[in-house]
Scaffold this motif. Structure first.
Motif, mmCIF file in Angstrom:
data_model
loop_
_atom_site.group_PDB
_atom_site.id
_atom_site.type_symbol
_atom_site.label_atom_id
_atom_site.label_comp_id
_atom_site.label_asym_id
_atom_site.label_seq_id
_atom_site.Cartn_x
_atom_site.Cartn_y
_atom_site.Cartn_z
ATOM 1 N N CYS A 9 4.311 10.295 -6.188
ATOM 2 C CA CYS A 9 4.065 10.457 -4.943
ATOM 3 C C CYS A 9 3.113 11.475 -4.550
ATOM 4 O O CYS A 9 2.811 11.751 -3.164
ATOM 5 C CB CYS A 9 5.338 10.338 -4.151
ATOM 6 S SG CYS A 9 6.314 9.082 -3.901
ATOM 7 N N ASP A 63 -4.988 9.696 -6.465
ATOM 8 C CA ASP A 63 -6.258 8.565 -6.507
ATOM 9 C C ASP A 63 -6.450 7.837 -4.726
ATOM 10 O O ASP A 63 -5.106 7.497 -4.553
ATOM 11 C CB ASP A 63 -5.708 7.452 -7.211
ATOM 12 C CG ASP A 63 -6.834 6.315 -7.343
ATOM 13 O OD1 ASP A 63 -7.905 6.349 -6.691
ATOM 14 O OD2 ASP A 63 -6.327 5.269 -8.105
ATOM 15 N N LYS A 82 -7.823 5.372 -3.903
ATOM 16 C CA LYS A 82 -7.351 3.813 -3.816
ATOM 17 C C LYS A 82 -5.929 3.562 -3.860
ATOM 18 O O LYS A 82 -5.645 2.272 -3.518
ATOM 19 C CB LYS A 82 -8.221 3.341 -4.709
ATOM 20 C CG LYS A 82 -9.799 3.638 -4.441
ATOM 21 C CD LYS A 82 -10.552 2.799 -5.442
ATOM 22 C CE LYS A 82 -12.079 3.219 -5.284
ATOM 23 N NZ LYS A 82 -13.037 2.920 -6.064
ATOM 24 N N ARG A 83 -5.091 4.310 -4.012
ATOM 25 C CA ARG A 83 -3.736 4.058 -4.225
ATOM 26 C C ARG A 83 -2.973 4.018 -3.030
ATOM 27 O O ARG A 83 -3.121 4.759 -2.236
ATOM 28 C CB ARG A 83 -2.943 5.144 -5.313
ATOM 29 C CG ARG A 83 -1.656 4.832 -5.649
ATOM 30 C CD ARG A 83 -0.781 5.912 -6.427
ATOM 31 N NE ARG A 83 -0.947 6.987 -5.664
ATOM 32 C CZ ARG A 83 -0.614 8.271 -6.156
ATOM 33 N NH1 ARG A 83 -0.207 8.380 -7.640
ATOM 34 N NH2 ARG A 83 -0.305 9.390 -5.402
ATOM 35 N N ARG A 84 -1.903 2.984 -2.657
ATOM 36 C CA ARG A 84 -1.199 2.972 -1.633
ATOM 37 C C ARG A 84 -0.275 4.244 -1.714
ATOM 38 O O ARG A 84 0.097 4.734 -2.706
ATOM 39 C CB ARG A 84 -0.358 1.709 -1.780
ATOM 40 C CG ARG A 84 0.589 1.779 -0.428
ATOM 41 C CD ARG A 84 1.495 0.589 -0.803
ATOM 42 N NE ARG A 84 0.933 -0.765 -0.457
ATOM 43 C CZ ARG A 84 1.306 -1.996 -0.439
ATOM 44 N NH1 ARG A 84 2.690 -1.735 -0.684
ATOM 45 N NH2 ARG A 84 0.997 -3.069 -0.360
ATOM 46 N N PRO A 85 -0.227 4.758 -0.441
ATOM 47 C CA PRO A 85 0.683 6.089 -0.158
ATOM 48 C C PRO A 85 2.042 5.556 -0.555
ATOM 49 O O PRO A 85 2.451 4.547 -0.282
ATOM 50 C CB PRO A 85 0.414 6.187 1.510
ATOM 51 C CG PRO A 85 -0.701 5.658 1.798
ATOM 52 C CD PRO A 85 -0.865 4.508 0.985
ATOM 53 N N CYS A 86 2.798 6.437 -1.231
ATOM 54 C CA CYS A 86 4.160 6.514 -1.644
ATOM 55 C C CYS A 86 5.106 6.511 -0.273
ATOM 56 O O CYS A 86 5.005 7.415 0.508
ATOM 57 C CB CYS A 86 4.554 7.428 -2.337
ATOM 58 S SG CYS A 86 6.137 7.418 -3.124
ATOM 59 N N PHE A 87 6.048 5.807 -0.276
ATOM 60 C CA PHE A 87 6.757 5.862 1.168
ATOM 61 C C PHE A 87 8.470 5.557 0.621
ATOM 62 O O PHE A 87 8.705 4.427 0.144
ATOM 63 C CB PHE A 87 6.541 4.448 2.138
ATOM 64 C CG PHE A 87 7.247 4.669 3.289
ATOM 65 C CD1 PHE A 87 7.114 5.610 4.222
ATOM 66 C CD2 PHE A 87 8.208 3.601 3.666
ATOM 67 C CE1 PHE A 87 7.748 5.354 5.389
ATOM 68 C CE2 PHE A 87 8.972 3.677 4.645
ATOM 69 C CZ PHE A 87 8.797 4.667 5.644
#
Length: 99
Positions: free
Chosen positions: A33, A37, A39-44
């Motif tokens: 998290c 990167d 381009k990586r989706r944020p951690c939720f």
């Protein structure tokens, strides 16, 4: 208060026998998290958080002498300890010799 800039600690390893060699390729360990990167989706993961990733954020405000656990973490990554690697999103040395 919130800072306008965010300093990050990045852990990397190399397979090169001479880490000072300019041709050495350094590969980054990704956290689950921690920002990395783009381009990586944020951690939720509310309401919880990944403690190691959270500690890395605070470690960036201090020196490694004030956060001796980082040295131990690096040693465990170098030894490719499974328990430690399970805390990471990726192991760039999976299936290869340790860095």
């Amino acid at each position: 208060s919130i800072t306008k800039e965010r300093t990050e600690v990045i852990l990397q390893g190399t397979s090169n026998l001479d880490p000072n060699d300019p041709a050495a390729v350094w590969e980054e360990y990704d956290f689950k998290c921690k920002p990395g990167d783009l381009k990586r989706r944020p951690c939720f993961i509310t309401p919880y958080h990944y403690r190691l990733d959270w500690l890395m954020w605070f470690a960036a405000f201090q020196t490694y002498e004030q956060n001796e656990w980082i040295i131990h973490l690096a040693g465990k990554l170098l030894a490719q300890e499974d328990e430690t690697l399970s805390l990471m999103a990726t192991n760039p040395f999976a299936g290869r010799a340790p860095p």
